[in-house]
Design an enzyme around this catalytic site. Sequence first.
Site, PDB file in Angstrom:
ATOM      1  N   ALA A  15       0.828  -1.222   0.000  1.00  0.00           N
ATOM      2  CA  ALA A  15       0.000   0.000   0.000  1.00  0.00           C
ATOM      3  C   ALA A  15       0.856   1.264   0.000  1.00  0.00           C
ATOM      4  O   ALA A  15       0.334   2.374   0.086  1.00  0.00           O
ATOM      5  CB  ALA A  15      -0.928   0.007   1.220  1.00  0.00           C
ATOM      6  N   ILE A  18       5.721   2.991  -3.703  1.00  0.00           N
ATOM      7  CA  ILE A  18       6.226   2.122  -4.786  1.00  0.00           C
ATOM      8  C   ILE A  18       5.183   1.055  -5.102  1.00  0.00           C
ATOM      9  O   ILE A  18       4.894   0.770  -6.263  1.00  0.00           O
ATOM     10  CB  ILE A  18       7.579   1.470  -4.411  1.00  0.00           C
ATOM     11  CG1 ILE A  18       8.646   2.547  -4.245  1.00  0.00           C
ATOM     12  CG2 ILE A  18       8.001   0.448  -5.462  1.00  0.00           C
ATOM     13  CD1 ILE A  18       9.993   2.043  -3.767  1.00  0.00           C
ATOM     14  N   GLN A 114      11.172 -11.504   7.457  1.00  0.00           N
ATOM     15  CA  GLN A 114      10.698 -11.806   6.101  1.00  0.00           C
ATOM     16  C   GLN A 114      11.507 -12.949   5.487  1.00  0.00           C
ATOM     17  O   GLN A 114      10.946 -13.828   4.825  1.00  0.00           O
ATOM     18  CB  GLN A 114      10.747 -10.539   5.240  1.00  0.00           C
ATOM     19  CG  GLN A 114       9.726  -9.511   5.743  1.00  0.00           C
ATOM     20  CD  GLN A 114       9.610  -8.289   4.862  1.00  0.00           C
ATOM     21  OE1 GLN A 114      10.357  -8.114   3.910  1.00  0.00           O
ATOM     22  NE2 GLN A 114       8.647  -7.437   5.186  1.00  0.00           N
ATOM     23  N   GLY A 132      13.662  -2.354  -0.517  1.00  0.00           N
ATOM     24  CA  GLY A 132      13.713  -1.552   0.717  1.00  0.00           C
ATOM     25  C   GLY A 132      15.150  -1.267   1.120  1.00  0.00           C
ATOM     26  O   GLY A 132      15.995  -2.171   1.096  1.00  0.00           O
ATOM     27  N   ASP A 161      19.461   2.869 -10.782  1.00  0.00           N
ATOM     28  CA  ASP A 161      20.707   3.621 -10.958  1.00  0.00           C
ATOM     29  C   ASP A 161      21.221   3.472 -12.394  1.00  0.00           C
ATOM     30  O   ASP A 161      21.706   4.428 -12.987  1.00  0.00           O
ATOM     31  CB  ASP A 161      21.757   3.125  -9.950  1.00  0.00           C
ATOM     32  CG  ASP A 161      21.184   3.118  -8.538  1.00  0.00           C
ATOM     33  OD1 ASP A 161      20.752   4.181  -8.075  1.00  0.00           O
ATOM     34  OD2 ASP A 161      21.123   2.039  -7.915  1.00  0.00           O
ATOM     35  N   HIS A 189      24.086   0.294  -3.554  1.00  0.00           N
ATOM     36  CA  HIS A 189      23.076   1.296  -3.910  1.00  0.00           C
ATOM     37  C   HIS A 189      23.179   2.427  -2.874  1.00  0.00           C
ATOM     38  O   HIS A 189      22.402   2.512  -1.929  1.00  0.00           O
ATOM     39  CB  HIS A 189      21.681   0.653  -3.899  1.00  0.00           C
ATOM     40  CG  HIS A 189      20.563   1.632  -4.158  1.00  0.00           C
ATOM     41  ND1 HIS A 189      20.451   2.366  -5.311  1.00  0.00           N
ATOM     42  CD2 HIS A 189      19.503   2.007  -3.389  1.00  0.00           C
ATOM     43  CE1 HIS A 189      19.380   3.133  -5.251  1.00  0.00           C
ATOM     44  NE2 HIS A 189      18.792   2.938  -4.087  1.00  0.00           N
TER      45      HIS A 189
HETATM   46  P1  NAD Z   1       6.359   4.165   1.593  1.00  0.00           P
HETATM   47  O1  NAD Z   1       6.577   4.655   2.982  1.00  0.00           O
HETATM   48  O2  NAD Z   1       5.525   4.951   0.678  1.00  0.00           O
HETATM   49  O3  NAD Z   1       5.745   2.708   1.647  1.00  0.00           O
HETATM   50  C1  NAD Z   1       6.307   1.704   2.411  1.00  0.00           C
HETATM   51  C2  NAD Z   1       5.180   0.765   2.789  1.00  0.00           C
HETATM   52  O4  NAD Z   1       5.771  -0.335   3.460  1.00  0.00           O
HETATM   53  C3  NAD Z   1       4.162   1.376   3.744  1.00  0.00           C
HETATM   54  O5  NAD Z   1       2.871   1.179   3.216  1.00  0.00           O
HETATM   55  C4  NAD Z   1       4.374   0.625   5.045  1.00  0.00           C
HETATM   56  O6  NAD Z   1       3.174   0.444   5.785  1.00  0.00           O
HETATM   57  C5  NAD Z   1       4.925  -0.692   4.542  1.00  0.00           C
HETATM   58  N1  NAD Z   1       5.744  -1.411   5.508  1.00  0.00           N
HETATM   59  C6  NAD Z   1       6.589  -0.919   6.433  1.00  0.00           C
HETATM   60  N2  NAD Z   1       7.144  -1.929   7.129  1.00  0.00           N
HETATM   61  C7  NAD Z   1       6.661  -3.066   6.601  1.00  0.00           C
HETATM   62  C8  NAD Z   1       6.838  -4.444   6.915  1.00  0.00           C
HETATM   63  N3  NAD Z   1       7.632  -4.829   7.903  1.00  0.00           N
HETATM   64  N4  NAD Z   1       6.183  -5.348   6.180  1.00  0.00           N
HETATM   65  C9  NAD Z   1       5.358  -4.983   5.185  1.00  0.00           C
HETATM   66  N5  NAD Z   1       5.128  -3.694   4.857  1.00  0.00           N
HETATM   67  C10 NAD Z   1       5.780  -2.749   5.557  1.00  0.00           C
HETATM   68  O7  NAD Z   1       7.828   3.901   0.990  1.00  0.00           O
HETATM   69  P2  NAD Z   1       8.196   3.665  -0.548  1.00  0.00           P
HETATM   70  O8  NAD Z   1       8.401   4.982  -1.204  1.00  0.00           O
HETATM   71  O9  NAD Z   1       7.246   2.707  -1.157  1.00  0.00           O
HETATM   72  O10 NAD Z   1       9.654   3.019  -0.390  1.00  0.00           O
HETATM   73  C11 NAD Z   1       9.815   1.739   0.153  1.00  0.00           C
HETATM   74  C12 NAD Z   1      11.289   1.402   0.296  1.00  0.00           C
HETATM   75  O11 NAD Z   1      11.930   1.339  -0.975  1.00  0.00           O
HETATM   76  C13 NAD Z   1      12.092   2.420   1.109  1.00  0.00           C
HETATM   77  O12 NAD Z   1      12.999   1.740   1.966  1.00  0.00           O
HETATM   78  C14 NAD Z   1      12.866   3.170   0.042  1.00  0.00           C
HETATM   79  O13 NAD Z   1      14.040   3.774   0.550  1.00  0.00           O
HETATM   80  C15 NAD Z   1      13.171   2.062  -0.929  1.00  0.00           C
HETATM   81  N6  NAD Z   1      13.538   2.444  -2.298  1.00  0.00           N
HETATM   82  C16 NAD Z   1      14.539   1.733  -2.900  1.00  0.00           C
HETATM   83  C17 NAD Z   1      14.908   2.031  -4.192  1.00  0.00           C
HETATM   84  C18 NAD Z   1      16.022   1.271  -4.873  1.00  0.00           C
HETATM   85  O14 NAD Z   1      16.410   1.663  -5.992  1.00  0.00           O
HETATM   86  N7  NAD Z   1      16.559   0.209  -4.327  1.00  0.00           N
HETATM   87  C19 NAD Z   1      14.254   3.048  -4.895  1.00  0.00           C
HETATM   88  C20 NAD Z   1      13.243   3.750  -4.246  1.00  0.00           C
HETATM   89  C21 NAD Z   1      12.881   3.431  -2.935  1.00  0.00           C
HETATM   90  C1  LMR Z   2      16.450   6.025  -4.719  1.00  0.00           C
HETATM   91  O1  LMR Z   2      17.558   5.775  -5.169  1.00  0.00           O
HETATM   92  O2  LMR Z   2      15.672   6.831  -5.253  1.00  0.00           O
HETATM   93  C2  LMR Z   2      15.971   5.280  -3.492  1.00  0.00           C
HETATM   94  O3  LMR Z   2      16.963   4.438  -3.002  1.00  0.00           O
HETATM   95  C3  LMR Z   2      15.410   6.170  -2.445  1.00  0.00           C
HETATM   96  C4  LMR Z   2      16.484   6.958  -1.741  1.00  0.00           C
HETATM   97  O4  LMR Z   2      16.452   6.996  -0.504  1.00  0.00           O
HETATM   98  O5  LMR Z   2      17.340   7.525  -2.413  1.00  0.00           O
END
Ligand code: NAD
Ligand code: LMR
Length: 332
Positions: A15, A18, A114, A132, A161, A189
């Site tokens: 929810a 992303i 998880q 995450g 990236d 990352h």
């Molecule tokens: P967000 O806060 O909009 O959504 C995260 C969701 O995860 C929330 O709905 C929350 O309730 C849920 N959540 C939290 N803990 C949880 C758990 N233990 N089990 C299940 N659900 C859980 O955040 P977002 O923008 O969707 O980003 C999510 C993650 O992705 C962040 O850690 C962000 O930094 C990461 N991210 C990584 C990349 C990448 O390139 N690797 C890119 C963008 C974001």
């Molecule tokens: C990104 O690269 O956009 C994500 O990893 C979110 C962040 O914290 O930079």
Amino acid sequence: MTKKDPIRVAVTGAAGNIGYALLFRIASGQMFGPDQPVALNLIEIEPGMAALKGVTMELDDCAFPLVEEIVQTSDLSVGFKDADWALLVGSVPRKAGMERADLLGINGKIFVGQGKAINDNAKKSCRVLVVGNPCNTNCLIAMKSAPNIPNEQFFAMTRLDENRAKSQLAEKAGVKVKDVSELCVWGNHSPTMFPDFYNARINRQKATDVITDDAWLKDTFVPTVGKRGAAIIKARGASSAASAANAVVDTVKDLLTPTRGGFHSVCVISKGEYGVQEGIITSMPIRVDGIGNWRVMEGVKLTDYAKEKIAASNAELVEEREVAFKQLGLSI
Ligand code: NAD
Ligand code: LMR
């Protein structure tokens, strides 16, 4: 034609931002193909369940013909039951002024539970993609917590990236983004990642023959790609979501498709390729063969500058592992 069995995809944080950009693309067939049915196991924490209901109502309202089942749950054993793919998105995103590694103390423990739940409930063939942050070390934590699932089935995401790097090079060279190829992002990352412009190609030519401004490549391009996530957070007030979901689709699709030419950037378990420390999850150039097995592309020539950058990024991963494993009581 015989009907295909559905691919069961578990998505955590379903929810979240992303999740909202990702689910509709999986459900419409963009990840697994236009004739591949899917079953969606949507996982949220309790406070996210009401919003998840709304997202599921919207999925229903799309009447996607490929969707055979939608499970909504906060119970990990239900969520990962029989999963073919686990897309681990759910966790806290960073805010302005933070580095992704600052999330380790908050998010790291999520991936123990998880990992265990995937180990106990998913198919043994389940493939796990961690999004995450900090995604490399979180992936390692999940992998260590799931001893029955082969290490080679764990991936973390640097495709965003790679896409960012291609877009930056295309803009500088005045070409279309599709004209940029063979761009591997190496390492973590994090801002230390190294987008290898030396081996990149622009219209089949060496990128460094097209963009001859070495200072721009080293001092503007590399940090711009490394800090793009922070720049998005500053501009949008929230971390990247649609582009991140797009990179998830690209990563999964490319892990399922024989690679034609080139390679893709994916974080995988290191077995010491290119002198990288063994046992960390780090980004390298990946190719997929005709039967769907991946391997690290061999024979990529690295300049001394590239080797230095990659070594620094991997040293950061070794340090992250040390901190996280100590916190979580895991052993290397
Ligand atoms: P967000 O806060 O909009 O959504 C995260 C969701 O995860 C929330 O709905 C929350 O309730 C849920 N959540 C939290 N803990 C949880 C758990 N233990 N089990 C299940 N659900 C859980 O955040 P977002 O923008 O969707 O980003 C999510 C993650 O992705 C962040 O850690 C962000 O930094 C990461 N991210 C990584 C990349 C990448 O390139 N690797 C890119 C963008 C974001
Ligand atoms: C990104 O690269 O956009 C994500 O990893 C979110 C962040 O914290 O930079």
